[in-house]
Design a protein around this motif. Sequence first.
Motif, PDB file in Angstrom:
ATOM      1  N   LEU A 156       6.741  25.678  42.360  1.00 21.08           N
ATOM      2  CA  LEU A 156       6.053  24.490  41.685  1.00 21.08           C
ATOM      3  C   LEU A 156       7.261  23.378  41.131  1.00 21.08           C
ATOM      4  CD1 LEU A 156       2.940  25.343  41.184  1.00 21.08           C
ATOM      5  CD2 LEU A 156       3.147  24.211  42.663  1.00 21.08           C
ATOM      6  N   ALA A 157       7.695  23.232  40.365  1.00 28.14           N
ATOM      7  CA  ALA A 157       9.339  22.422  40.175  1.00 28.14           C
ATOM      8  C   ALA A 157       9.839  22.171  41.226  1.00 28.14           C
ATOM      9  CB  ALA A 157       9.136  23.017  39.626  1.00 28.14           C
ATOM     10  N   LEU A 158      11.120  22.967  42.492  1.00 33.51           N
ATOM     11  CA  LEU A 158      11.105  23.486  42.822  1.00 33.51           C
ATOM     12  C   LEU A 158      10.900  21.927  44.388  1.00 33.51           C
ATOM     13  CD1 LEU A 158      14.307  24.090  44.585  1.00 33.51           C
ATOM     14  CD2 LEU A 158      13.092  25.915  45.376  1.00 33.51           C
ATOM     15  N   SER A 159       9.670  22.202  44.588  1.00 34.48           N
ATOM     16  CA  SER A 159       8.799  21.347  45.865  1.00 34.48           C
ATOM     17  C   SER A 159       9.137  19.598  45.155  1.00 34.48           C
ATOM     18  CB  SER A 159       7.767  22.005  45.724  1.00 34.48           C
ATOM     19  OG  SER A 159       6.568  21.489  44.965  1.00 34.48           O
ATOM     20  N   GLY A 160       8.603  19.328  43.696  1.00 36.81           N
ATOM     21  CA  GLY A 160       8.585  18.592  43.237  1.00 36.81           C
ATOM     22  C   GLY A 160       7.320  18.141  42.852  1.00 36.81           C
ATOM     23  N   ALA A 161       6.177  19.145  43.062  1.00 40.72           N
ATOM     24  CA  ALA A 161       5.095  19.013  42.375  1.00 40.72           C
ATOM     25  C   ALA A 161       4.117  18.307  41.306  1.00 40.72           C
ATOM     26  CB  ALA A 161       4.569  20.634  43.335  1.00 40.72           C
ATOM     27  N   ILE A 162       5.663  19.562  40.531  1.00 42.49           N
ATOM     28  CA  ILE A 162       5.891  19.180  39.007  1.00 42.49           C
ATOM     29  C   ILE A 162       6.265  18.391  38.940  1.00 42.49           C
ATOM     30  CG2 ILE A 162       3.847  20.766  38.629  1.00 42.49           C
ATOM     31  CD1 ILE A 162       5.669  22.707  37.399  1.00 42.49           C
ATOM     32  N   LYS A 163       6.370  17.387  37.276  1.00 39.22           N
ATOM     33  CA  LYS A 163       7.313  17.173  36.691  1.00 39.22           C
ATOM     34  C   LYS A 163       8.219  17.248  36.656  1.00 39.22           C
ATOM     35  CE  LYS A 163       4.928  13.499  34.743  1.00 39.22           C
ATOM     36  NZ  LYS A 163       3.775  13.140  33.760  1.00 39.22           N
ATOM     37  N   ASP A 164       9.792  17.194  37.076  1.00 34.18           N
ATOM     38  CA  ASP A 164      11.021  17.402  36.223  1.00 34.18           C
ATOM     39  C   ASP A 164      11.473  17.888  35.086  1.00 34.18           C
ATOM     40  OD1 ASP A 164      11.795  17.729  38.875  1.00 34.18           O
ATOM     41  OD2 ASP A 164      12.438  15.275  39.123  1.00 34.18           O
TER      42      ASP A 164
ATOM     43  N   ILE B  93       9.367  19.486  32.461  1.00 35.49           N
ATOM     44  CA  ILE B  93       8.836  20.336  32.181  1.00 35.49           C
ATOM     45  C   ILE B  93       9.464  21.765  32.665  1.00 35.49           C
ATOM     46  CG2 ILE B  93       6.914  22.387  33.040  1.00 35.49           C
ATOM     47  CD1 ILE B  93       5.983  19.838  32.683  1.00 35.49           C
ATOM     48  N   TYR B  94      10.403  21.828  33.359  1.00 35.79           N
ATOM     49  CA  TYR B  94      11.913  22.973  33.434  1.00 35.79           C
ATOM     50  C   TYR B  94      12.773  22.450  33.460  1.00 35.79           C
ATOM     51  CZ  TYR B  94       8.359  25.703  35.160  1.00 35.79           C
ATOM     52  OH  TYR B  94       6.610  26.353  35.051  1.00 35.79           O
ATOM     53  N   ALA B  95      13.947  23.369  32.783  1.00 35.76           N
ATOM     54  CA  ALA B  95      15.299  23.413  32.739  1.00 35.76           C
ATOM     55  C   ALA B  95      16.069  22.915  34.367  1.00 35.76           C
ATOM     56  CB  ALA B  95      16.065  24.340  31.905  1.00 35.76           C
ATOM     57  N   PRO B  96      16.722  22.409  34.816  1.00 37.90           N
ATOM     58  CA  PRO B  96      17.064  22.269  36.069  1.00 37.90           C
ATOM     59  C   PRO B  96      17.740  23.016  36.450  1.00 37.90           C
ATOM     60  CG  PRO B  96      18.509  20.650  35.128  1.00 37.90           C
ATOM     61  CD  PRO B  96      16.946  21.095  33.920  1.00 37.90           C
ATOM     62  N   ASP B  97      18.644  23.572  35.815  1.00 33.63           N
ATOM     63  CA  ASP B  97      19.464  25.524  35.644  1.00 33.63           C
ATOM     64  C   ASP B  97      18.927  26.498  36.749  1.00 33.63           C
ATOM     65  OD1 ASP B  97      18.950  25.057  33.244  1.00 33.63           O
ATOM     66  OD2 ASP B  97      20.937  26.099  32.825  1.00 33.63           O
ATOM     67  N   ASP B  98      17.491  26.071  35.736  1.00 26.83           N
ATOM     68  CA  ASP B  98      16.615  27.546  35.702  1.00 26.83           C
ATOM     69  C   ASP B  98      15.618  27.170  37.109  1.00 26.83           C
ATOM     70  OD1 ASP B  98      16.668  28.800  33.037  1.00 26.83           O
ATOM     71  OD2 ASP B  98      15.478  27.826  32.731  1.00 26.83           O
ATOM     72  N   VAL B  99      15.746  26.428  37.365  1.00 27.73           N
ATOM     73  CA  VAL B  99      15.152  25.823  39.050  1.00 27.73           C
ATOM     74  C   VAL B  99      16.308  26.103  39.731  1.00 27.73           C
ATOM     75  CG1 VAL B  99      14.028  24.281  40.503  1.00 27.73           C
ATOM     76  CG2 VAL B  99      13.089  24.208  37.853  1.00 27.73           C
TER      77      VAL B  99
ATOM     78  N   ILE C  26      18.958  27.541  39.727  1.00 28.32           N
ATOM     79  CA  ILE C  26      19.308  28.792  40.346  1.00 28.32           C
ATOM     80  C   ILE C  26      18.403  29.830  40.845  1.00 28.32           C
ATOM     81  CG2 ILE C  26      19.588  31.487  38.643  1.00 28.32           C
ATOM     82  CD1 ILE C  26      20.775  29.937  37.202  1.00 28.32           C
ATOM     83  N   TYR C  27      17.384  29.630  40.472  1.00 28.59           N
ATOM     84  CA  TYR C  27      16.377  30.371  41.285  1.00 28.59           C
ATOM     85  C   TYR C  27      16.226  29.707  43.312  1.00 28.59           C
ATOM     86  CZ  TYR C  27      11.259  31.674  43.192  1.00 28.59           C
ATOM     87  OH  TYR C  27      10.627  32.032  43.576  1.00 28.59           O
ATOM     88  N   ALA C  28      16.640  28.705  43.220  1.00 29.72           N
ATOM     89  CA  ALA C  28      17.044  27.673  44.930  1.00 29.72           C
ATOM     90  C   ALA C  28      17.956  28.739  45.246  1.00 29.72           C
ATOM     91  CB  ALA C  28      16.496  26.426  44.325  1.00 29.72           C
ATOM     92  N   LEU C  29      18.950  28.957  44.531  1.00 29.66           N
ATOM     93  CA  LEU C  29      20.400  29.100  45.048  1.00 29.66           C
ATOM     94  C   LEU C  29      19.578  30.587  45.389  1.00 29.66           C
ATOM     95  CD1 LEU C  29      22.597  28.055  43.397  1.00 29.66           C
ATOM     96  CD2 LEU C  29      22.247  27.371  45.848  1.00 29.66           C
TER      97      LEU C  29
ATOM     98  N   ILE D 170      18.766  20.599  43.958  1.00 25.87           N
ATOM     99  CA  ILE D 170      16.937  20.473  43.585  1.00 25.87           C
ATOM    100  C   ILE D 170      16.668  19.562  44.730  1.00 25.87           C
ATOM    101  CG2 ILE D 170      14.993  20.207  42.863  1.00 25.87           C
ATOM    102  CD1 ILE D 170      16.712  22.111  39.818  1.00 25.87           C
ATOM    103  N   ASP D 171      17.473  18.469  44.867  1.00 26.87           N
ATOM    104  CA  ASP D 171      17.708  17.042  45.867  1.00 26.87           C
ATOM    105  C   ASP D 171      17.819  17.551  47.159  1.00 26.87           C
ATOM    106  OD1 ASP D 171      16.692  14.396  45.083  1.00 26.87           O
ATOM    107  OD2 ASP D 171      18.221  13.861  45.939  1.00 26.87           O
ATOM    108  N   ASP D 172      18.431  18.274  47.004  1.00 24.81           N
ATOM    109  CA  ASP D 172      19.205  18.551  48.779  1.00 24.81           C
ATOM    110  C   ASP D 172      18.402  19.745  49.193  1.00 24.81           C
ATOM    111  OD1 ASP D 172      21.360  17.000  48.308  1.00 24.81           O
ATOM    112  OD2 ASP D 172      23.274  18.960  48.003  1.00 24.81           O
ATOM    113  N   VAL D 173      17.735  20.477  48.432  1.00 27.03           N
ATOM    114  CA  VAL D 173      16.161  21.125  49.056  1.00 27.03           C
ATOM    115  C   VAL D 173      14.958  19.838  49.420  1.00 27.03           C
ATOM    116  CG1 VAL D 173      14.411  22.826  48.681  1.00 27.03           C
ATOM    117  CG2 VAL D 173      17.036  23.546  47.855  1.00 27.03           C
ATOM    118  N   ARG D 174      15.351  19.329  48.805  1.00 24.98           N
ATOM    119  CA  ARG D 174      13.473  18.808  48.945  1.00 24.98           C
ATOM    120  C   ARG D 174      14.173  17.004  49.871  1.00 24.98           C
ATOM    121  NH1 ARG D 174      12.464  16.354  42.616  1.00 24.98           N
ATOM    122  NH2 ARG D 174      12.049  18.286  41.559  1.00 24.98           N
ATOM    123  N   LYS D 175      15.259  17.222  49.538  1.00 20.62           N
ATOM    124  CA  LYS D 175      15.489  16.241  50.378  1.00 20.62           C
ATOM    125  C   LYS D 175      16.279  16.711  52.760  1.00 20.62           C
ATOM    126  CE  LYS D 175      16.299  12.083  48.471  1.00 20.62           C
ATOM    127  NZ  LYS D 175      17.372  11.788  47.065  1.00 20.62           N
TER     128      LYS D 175
END
Length: 284
Positions: free
Chosen positions: A189-197, A199-205, A207-210, A262-267
């Motif tokens: 949900l964080a990666l998709s932008g559904a919840i406020k950034d 809330i999660y540490a960006p590196d966790d999100v 690393i999850y994405a990678l 994260i931004d690259d994924v969303r865009k």
Amino acid sequence: MALQWYPGHMNKAKNQVQDRLKLVDIVLEIVDARLPFSSRNPVLEQIIDQKKHIIILNKSDLADPKVTNDWKINFQQEGTKSVELDAKHNKGLGQIKSLIRSELADKIARYEKNGVQNYRIKAMCIGIPNVGKSTILNRLVGKNVAITGNKPGVTKNQNWLKTSIGIDLLDTPGILWPKIDDPKVGMKLALSGAIKDKIYAPDDVAIYALNFLETHYMDQLQESYGLTNSDIFNHTTPELLMDLTKKFGYKEDYDRASRRIIDDVRKLKLGRLTFDVPGEFYEE
Ligand code: GDP
């Protein structure tokens, strides 16, 4: 989260949805096509009980079209029909109308047999925050309407909106909570932008994405960031984040590199991606 969910809120939201359910013939469950599992409310099926129900895979413009199709088959096998929609660009509204009419074919046939003229079909949208309920409502109504009570716990009088697809829609969408207990769902949900950034540490999100990209979208990952097989296979995912940080020229600013990924994924810099894979999301 965009909304904080506590047991009290969850109960109130559930009761409100249950109250309003009595007024409608069919529920339009809105999910994010990138997250057809993670953006569903965990108890919706229970809440709506025997009520007719279809799933709208919204934001299909952002999702991997092949996986969207797999999800439609998956939902159909589970007994629920679904349809994809791109509410932002107004693509797919007609299919919603046909699906609603086919789901309610018995009821419509009864009306027609009994000579009921000008019968109305009544529906409501339900979904977790940010899946596009308000956008869909506005699209269906064909103009911008003020959505009332777009918060859990707000009770308003109900109004019916006449829509371009010949159904009457409750002006207040039902808002339910996501699967908040599941940390993987939180990451998605964080990666998709559904919840406020924040809330999660960006590196966790990131690393999850990678990690997800390495498993499911290796070609896109390599092409987008100019990576070779050895860049990926000889490194752990946190090492890959460190390498990318250097590659981007961000020195040791891993948060900045994470936010960029994260931004690259969303865009859609890595193309259209779906983060839930039917049948596989339990084992990632
Ligand atoms: P709600 O909280 O469920 O009512 O969601 P909104 O209707 O407010 O939409 C949340 C965000 O998603 C907004 O920025 C919308 O512009 C965007 N959005 C809604 N539908 C779509 C869609 O089909 N495609 C894309 N790309 N964005 C969408």
